[in-house]
Structure formats: C-alpha cells, structure tokens
Design a protein around this motif. Sequence first.
Motif, short mmCIF file in Angstrom:
data_model
loop_
_atom_site.label_atom_id
_atom_site.label_comp_id
_atom_site.label_asym_id
_atom_site.label_seq_id
_atom_site.Cartn_x
_atom_site.Cartn_y
_atom_site.Cartn_z
N SER A 95 0.82 -1.22 0.00
CA SER A 95 0.00 0.00 0.00
C SER A 95 0.85 1.26 0.00
N SER A 96 1.93 1.29 0.76
CA SER A 96 2.78 2.49 0.81
C SER A 96 3.45 2.73 -0.53
N THR A 97 3.85 1.65 -1.22
CA THR A 97 4.47 1.81 -2.54
C THR A 97 3.46 2.36 -3.56
N LEU A 98 2.23 1.87 -3.52
CA LEU A 98 1.20 2.35 -4.45
C LEU A 98 0.90 3.83 -4.22
N VAL A 99 0.72 4.22 -2.96
CA VAL A 99 0.40 5.62 -2.66
C VAL A 99 1.59 6.52 -3.03
N ALA A 100 2.79 6.08 -2.70
CA ALA A 100 3.97 6.89 -3.02
C ALA A 100 4.14 7.03 -4.53
N TYR A 101 3.83 5.98 -5.28
CA TYR A 101 3.92 6.05 -6.75
C TYR A 101 2.96 7.11 -7.30
N PHE A 161 6.49 5.82 5.89
CA PHE A 161 6.91 4.95 4.79
C PHE A 161 6.50 5.53 3.44
N VAL A 162 5.32 6.15 3.38
CA VAL A 162 4.89 6.78 2.13
C VAL A 162 5.87 7.90 1.75
N PHE A 163 6.21 8.71 2.73
CA PHE A 163 7.15 9.80 2.48
C PHE A 163 8.51 9.27 2.05
N MET A 164 8.96 8.19 2.71
CA MET A 164 10.26 7.61 2.36
C MET A 164 10.26 7.09 0.92
N MET A 165 9.17 6.44 0.51
CA MET A 165 9.09 5.92 -0.86
C MET A 165 8.96 7.04 -1.88
N ILE A 166 8.25 8.12 -1.53
CA ILE A 166 8.16 9.26 -2.45
C ILE A 166 9.55 9.82 -2.70
N GLN A 167 10.31 10.00 -1.63
CA GLN A 167 11.67 10.53 -1.77
C GLN A 167 12.52 9.62 -2.64
N PHE A 168 12.37 8.31 -2.47
CA PHE A 168 13.16 7.36 -3.26
C PHE A 168 12.76 7.42 -4.73
N MET A 169 11.45 7.42 -5.01
CA MET A 169 10.98 7.40 -6.40
C MET A 169 11.34 8.69 -7.13
N ARG A 170 11.36 9.81 -6.41
CA ARG A 170 11.73 11.06 -7.05
C ARG A 170 13.18 11.05 -7.52
N GLY A 171 13.99 10.19 -6.92
CA GLY A 171 15.39 10.09 -7.33
C GLY A 171 15.61 9.17 -8.51
N LEU A 172 14.57 8.45 -8.94
CA LEU A 172 14.72 7.54 -10.08
C LEU A 172 14.59 8.30 -11.40
N CYS A 199 12.89 -0.05 -6.79
CA CYS A 199 12.64 0.37 -5.40
C CYS A 199 12.89 -0.77 -4.41
N LYS A 200 13.53 -1.84 -4.85
CA LYS A 200 13.67 -3.02 -3.99
C LYS A 200 14.35 -2.70 -2.67
N THR A 201 15.42 -1.93 -2.71
CA THR A 201 16.16 -1.64 -1.47
C THR A 201 15.31 -0.82 -0.49
N ALA A 202 14.59 0.17 -1.04
CA ALA A 202 13.73 0.99 -0.16
C ALA A 202 12.59 0.15 0.41
N MET A 203 12.05 -0.76 -0.39
CA MET A 203 10.96 -1.61 0.10
C MET A 203 11.46 -2.57 1.19
N SER A 281 17.11 6.98 -0.17
CA SER A 281 15.77 7.55 -0.06
C SER A 281 15.77 8.96 0.49
N GLY A 282 16.94 9.44 0.96
CA GLY A 282 17.01 10.78 1.50
C GLY A 282 16.55 10.87 2.94
N ILE A 283 16.20 9.70 3.58
CA ILE A 283 15.81 9.70 5.00
C ILE A 283 17.06 9.40 5.79
N LYS A 284 17.81 10.43 6.11
CA LYS A 284 19.09 10.24 6.80
C LYS A 284 19.05 10.96 8.14
#
Length: 285
Positions: A95-101, A161-172, A199-203, A281-284
């Motif tokens: 669900s977090s991956t879908l919403v972040a996408y 988690f949604v925010f973390m995935m958004i940050q990761f996807m924006r870097g792709l 997104c495997k590593t972030a997931m 993902s930029g969550i540091k």
Amino acid sequence: MYSQSKKAKNTISLFITYAFLILFGLFMIYPLLWVVSAAFKSNDEIFKSLSLIPQKIVTDSFIKGWQGTGQYTFGRFFVNNFILVIPVVFFTIISSTLVAYGFARFNFPLKRLFFVILISTLMLPDSINLIPRYILFNAFGWVDSYKPFIIPSMFASTPFFVFMMIQFMRGLPREIEEAAIIDGCNSFQILLRVTGPLCKTAMISMGIFQFIWTWNDFLGPLIYINSVEKYTIALGLRMCVDSAAAIAWNQIMAMTVIAMLPCIIIFFAAQKYFVEGIATSGIKG
C-alpha cells in the motif's frame, strides 16, 4: 624529524579516537549485554551486581521461561506475533508503494493539499489518535482481534513509509519509465516491471522497519487484544510480571533474549539492502 613527530601525533590521535569509540560502543551496548547476562544468573544475583559475568551460571531459565505462567507457553505468543506481523509488513509495503507512486509520478487535483495533510499526520504523536481509533475500531467490532493492525496497513496508514518511498521514487530517472511507455506499458505495468524492482532496497528497508516496530509493539496489543490466547510476546512478558507473586526475572530476561532474535536475524540478513535503502531515499540521520 618533523615528519616522525607528525606521524606520532596522528597515531596518538587515532588511538584516542578508537579508545573513545570503543568505550562509547560498550556504554551503548551494555544494557543489551546485561539482559543476556541476566538470563544466565540466579534470580537473587541479578540486581546485586553490575557485572556481566554470572557467579553461578543458570541454564534452565530458558526452559522454565518458555513454559510461561498460564495455560499458554511462549511458543503460542511467538506464533501470535508472526500472525500479526507478517500481514502488517506485507500490506504496508504494497500500500505504501502504491500511494507513493501516485504522489511521485502523477498530477491530480489537490495533490499539494493531500501531500501537506500526509506530512501533517507524520508530525502527529501516536498517542493523540489512540482514543478516536479505539472508538472507531470498537464500533467496527475489531477489538480483541488483529484487524486494528492488519486492515489499516492495507491503506498506507504509516505516513513515514509513504514519504520515504516518495523521496526514493523522485530520485529515479524518468527516462526509464518513458522508454517503458514507448514500449506500450501502462502505469500499473511500469510500477510492476520498472519502478518496483528499482525500489527493492527501499521496500526492504520499509519491511525491516515495520517488522521491528510491530514485533516490539506493546501499547497497541495492550489496547486492542484482551484474550490471553491472542497475546503477543510483549503482553506475554508483562503477564509473567503481573501474575507471579515472586517474579522470576531470569526467566523473563531469557524470553526477552529469544524475543529479540528474529529482529536481529532479519536486520543482519538484510543489512546491505537496509543501508542502501536509507542512503538513497534521503531519510538520513
């Protein structure tokens, strides 16, 4: 001569740095070592000394502790933990991956407002939502079951988690997805075959976080679960403290050590992906 003096100074500086780091590391890991040590001490010895070496090694604390205090052993509590944690982790990742996408790749009305609301919920302490969530779940008849944990996880209920995935996807790079569109892929196929694998590593990082948080959660099960047969390990440990007139601390520490093992094993097994996921993902910090 100057070179030798500078080299000696660097050696001393390096020695002081490592000595400080070792002492700091021992200070940080001492509570964990104390718990492991206490599992092998007699009940009378545990609180009399700060030493990590038992005067007399006790080995039956694991066997007696596993038997629990009531009709249910810790084996039952472990099974309950897995029944609770595995669906929560699985649905949270999906669900977090879908919403972040959706946030990262699509433009839709009120997108900025929804993103602000998402970030706002990220700032709210969990304790604020406890009473309204309990009233809502009680009205649904979900209390004394695992539904208050599993069903919300199907709807991306953890904004971190949604925010973390958004940050990761924006870097792709978008060029890969544009190439997939040219090849005839629709949005779902792009997520499934292109963005998802990238997104495997972030997931995996998300899964580790959620596993550890849910596995060690005490307050949530304490509020929503009433039947002993559905108790998780955290509630089982508390029951051992509450139900016994003379508390067997070494048995509780022994079960605590066993309870930590799944989290430790999963963390070290996926450590490589965990570090990569956090770094990219930029969550540091």
